[in-house]
Design a protein around this motif. Structure first.
Motif, PDB file in Angstrom:
ATOM      1  N   ILE A  20     117.739  42.266  36.047  1.00 53.57           N
ATOM      2  CA  ILE A  20     118.407  41.046  36.513  1.00 53.57           C
ATOM      3  C   ILE A  20     118.414  40.996  38.037  1.00 53.57           C
ATOM      4  O   ILE A  20     118.131  39.952  38.637  1.00 53.57           O
ATOM      5  CB  ILE A  20     119.834  40.954  35.938  1.00 53.57           C
ATOM      6  CG1 ILE A  20     119.766  40.686  34.437  1.00 53.57           C
ATOM      7  CG2 ILE A  20     120.641  39.872  36.643  1.00 53.57           C
ATOM      8  CD1 ILE A  20     121.100  40.780  33.736  1.00 53.57           C
ATOM      9  N   VAL A  21     118.702  42.127  38.677  1.00 53.89           N
ATOM     10  CA  VAL A  21     118.725  42.176  40.146  1.00 53.89           C
ATOM     11  C   VAL A  21     117.333  41.877  40.706  1.00 53.89           C
ATOM     12  O   VAL A  21     117.179  41.096  41.656  1.00 53.89           O
ATOM     13  CB  VAL A  21     119.237  43.553  40.630  1.00 53.89           C
ATOM     14  CG1 VAL A  21     118.965  43.743  42.113  1.00 53.89           C
ATOM     15  CG2 VAL A  21     120.712  43.697  40.333  1.00 53.89           C
ATOM     16  N   MET A  22     116.310  42.455  40.098  1.00 58.74           N
ATOM     17  CA  MET A  22     114.950  42.220  40.584  1.00 58.74           C
ATOM     18  C   MET A  22     114.486  40.799  40.290  1.00 58.74           C
ATOM     19  O   MET A  22     113.730  40.212  41.072  1.00 58.74           O
ATOM     20  CB  MET A  22     114.003  43.255  39.983  1.00 58.74           C
ATOM     21  CG  MET A  22     114.318  44.650  40.494  1.00 58.74           C
ATOM     22  SD  MET A  22     113.344  45.922  39.733  1.00 58.74           S
ATOM     23  CE  MET A  22     111.841  45.752  40.621  1.00 58.74           C
ATOM     24  N   LEU A  23     114.941  40.210  39.193  1.00 58.64           N
ATOM     25  CA  LEU A  23     114.611  38.817  38.882  1.00 58.64           C
ATOM     26  C   LEU A  23     115.220  37.881  39.916  1.00 58.64           C
ATOM     27  O   LEU A  23     114.549  36.971  40.415  1.00 58.64           O
ATOM     28  CB  LEU A  23     115.100  38.465  37.480  1.00 58.64           C
ATOM     29  CG  LEU A  23     114.957  37.009  37.036  1.00 58.64           C
ATOM     30  CD1 LEU A  23     113.495  36.613  36.950  1.00 58.64           C
ATOM     31  CD2 LEU A  23     115.624  36.796  35.698  1.00 58.64           C
ATOM     32  N   VAL A  24     116.470  38.115  40.265  1.00 60.00           N
ATOM     33  CA  VAL A  24     117.131  37.285  41.276  1.00 60.00           C
ATOM     34  C   VAL A  24     116.442  37.453  42.632  1.00 60.00           C
ATOM     35  O   VAL A  24     116.207  36.472  43.344  1.00 60.00           O
ATOM     36  CB  VAL A  24     118.637  37.621  41.361  1.00 60.00           C
ATOM     37  CG1 VAL A  24     119.294  36.972  42.564  1.00 60.00           C
ATOM     38  CG2 VAL A  24     119.339  37.215  40.080  1.00 60.00           C
ATOM     39  N   ALA A  25     116.090  38.699  42.967  1.00 62.83           N
ATOM     40  CA  ALA A  25     115.392  38.937  44.236  1.00 62.83           C
ATOM     41  C   ALA A  25     114.046  38.216  44.261  1.00 62.83           C
ATOM     42  O   ALA A  25     113.662  37.639  45.283  1.00 62.83           O
ATOM     43  CB  ALA A  25     115.191  40.437  44.446  1.00 62.83           C
ATOM     44  N   MET A  26     113.344  38.233  43.127  1.00 64.80           N
ATOM     45  CA  MET A  26     112.045  37.563  43.053  1.00 64.80           C
ATOM     46  C   MET A  26     112.200  36.053  43.231  1.00 64.80           C
ATOM     47  O   MET A  26     111.375  35.410  43.860  1.00 64.80           O
ATOM     48  CB  MET A  26     111.383  37.880  41.711  1.00 64.80           C
ATOM     49  CG  MET A  26     109.976  37.372  41.548  1.00 64.80           C
ATOM     50  SD  MET A  26     109.835  35.736  40.839  1.00 64.80           S
ATOM     51  CE  MET A  26     110.808  35.875  39.384  1.00 64.80           C
ATOM     52  N   LEU A  27     113.257  35.488  42.691  1.00 65.88           N
ATOM     53  CA  LEU A  27     113.474  34.048  42.823  1.00 65.88           C
ATOM     54  C   LEU A  27     113.829  33.649  44.253  1.00 65.88           C
ATOM     55  O   LEU A  27     113.548  32.526  44.673  1.00 65.88           O
ATOM     56  CB  LEU A  27     114.567  33.588  41.857  1.00 65.88           C
ATOM     57  CG  LEU A  27     114.210  33.660  40.370  1.00 65.88           C
ATOM     58  CD1 LEU A  27     115.443  33.339  39.525  1.00 65.88           C
ATOM     59  CD2 LEU A  27     113.065  32.733  40.038  1.00 65.88           C
ATOM     60  N   LEU A  28     114.436  34.557  45.006  1.00 64.05           N
ATOM     61  CA  LEU A  28     114.896  34.238  46.358  1.00 64.05           C
ATOM     62  C   LEU A  28     113.877  34.576  47.453  1.00 64.05           C
ATOM     63  O   LEU A  28     113.986  34.070  48.567  1.00 64.05           O
ATOM     64  CB  LEU A  28     116.204  34.964  46.650  1.00 64.05           C
ATOM     65  CG  LEU A  28     117.395  34.573  45.764  1.00 64.05           C
ATOM     66  CD1 LEU A  28     118.602  35.437  46.094  1.00 64.05           C
ATOM     67  CD2 LEU A  28     117.723  33.110  45.921  1.00 64.05           C
ATOM     68  N   VAL A  29     112.904  35.409  47.158  1.00 61.19           N
ATOM     69  CA  VAL A  29     111.982  35.885  48.189  1.00 61.19           C
ATOM     70  C   VAL A  29     110.924  34.821  48.513  1.00 61.19           C
ATOM     71  O   VAL A  29     110.535  34.034  47.657  1.00 61.19           O
ATOM     72  CB  VAL A  29     111.322  37.210  47.740  1.00 61.19           C
ATOM     73  CG1 VAL A  29     110.291  36.976  46.653  1.00 61.19           C
ATOM     74  CG2 VAL A  29     110.691  37.924  48.896  1.00 61.19           C
ATOM     75  N   SER A  30     110.501  34.812  49.779  1.00 58.05           N
ATOM     76  CA  SER A  30     109.434  33.891  50.168  1.00 58.05           C
ATOM     77  C   SER A  30     108.280  34.616  50.853  1.00 58.05           C
ATOM     78  O   SER A  30     107.337  33.984  51.298  1.00 58.05           O
ATOM     79  CB  SER A  30     109.991  32.805  51.095  1.00 58.05           C
ATOM     80  OG  SER A  30     110.504  33.401  52.264  1.00 58.05           O
ATOM     81  N   ASN A  31     108.356  35.932  50.930  1.00 60.48           N
ATOM     82  CA  ASN A  31     107.303  36.748  51.521  1.00 60.48           C
ATOM     83  C   ASN A  31     106.282  37.107  50.436  1.00 60.48           C
ATOM     84  O   ASN A  31     106.649  37.666  49.404  1.00 60.48           O
ATOM     85  CB  ASN A  31     107.926  38.011  52.110  1.00 60.48           C
ATOM     86  CG  ASN A  31     106.927  38.859  52.861  1.00 60.48           C
ATOM     87  OD1 ASN A  31     105.729  38.693  52.723  1.00 60.48           O
ATOM     88  ND2 ASN A  31     107.460  39.784  53.651  1.00 60.48           N
TER      89      ASN A  31
END
Length: 87
Positions: A20-31
């Motif tokens: 879940i933490v990595m999914l949220v990070a993936m949704l927020l990242v733009s790099n």
């Protein structure tokens, strides 16, 4: 056919929280580099899911929820990596 229900362990809950933490990070990242790393990590967490959970016949709701999150993370991370990579 009888339903098999394995108990929820701290490791199973940890795998789900990590995903879940990595999914949220993936949704927020733009790099694009970070997106590629998270795309690769989605494959690792999917493998981790099948190592931690005993069988796919498990009727425990935690198993089904985690499997759904794993598939969602895998598909969305691949799409995000292609979008950010210019493909």
């Amino acid at each position: 056919m009888t339903q098999v229900r394995y108990p929820a362990t701290p490791l199973k809950i940890g795998v789900m929280l990590l995903t879940i933490v990595m999914l949220v990070a993936m949704l927020l990242v733009s790099n694009p580099v970070v997106a590629a790393f998270l795309c690769f990590s989605s494959l690792i967490t999917a493998m981790l899911h099948f190592n931690v959970f005993e069988t796919t016949a498990d009727a425990n709701p935690l198993h089904r929820i985690d499997l759904g999150i794993q598939v969602t993370y895998l598909v969305l991370s691949i799409i995000k990596a292609f979008v950010l990579g210019g493909g």
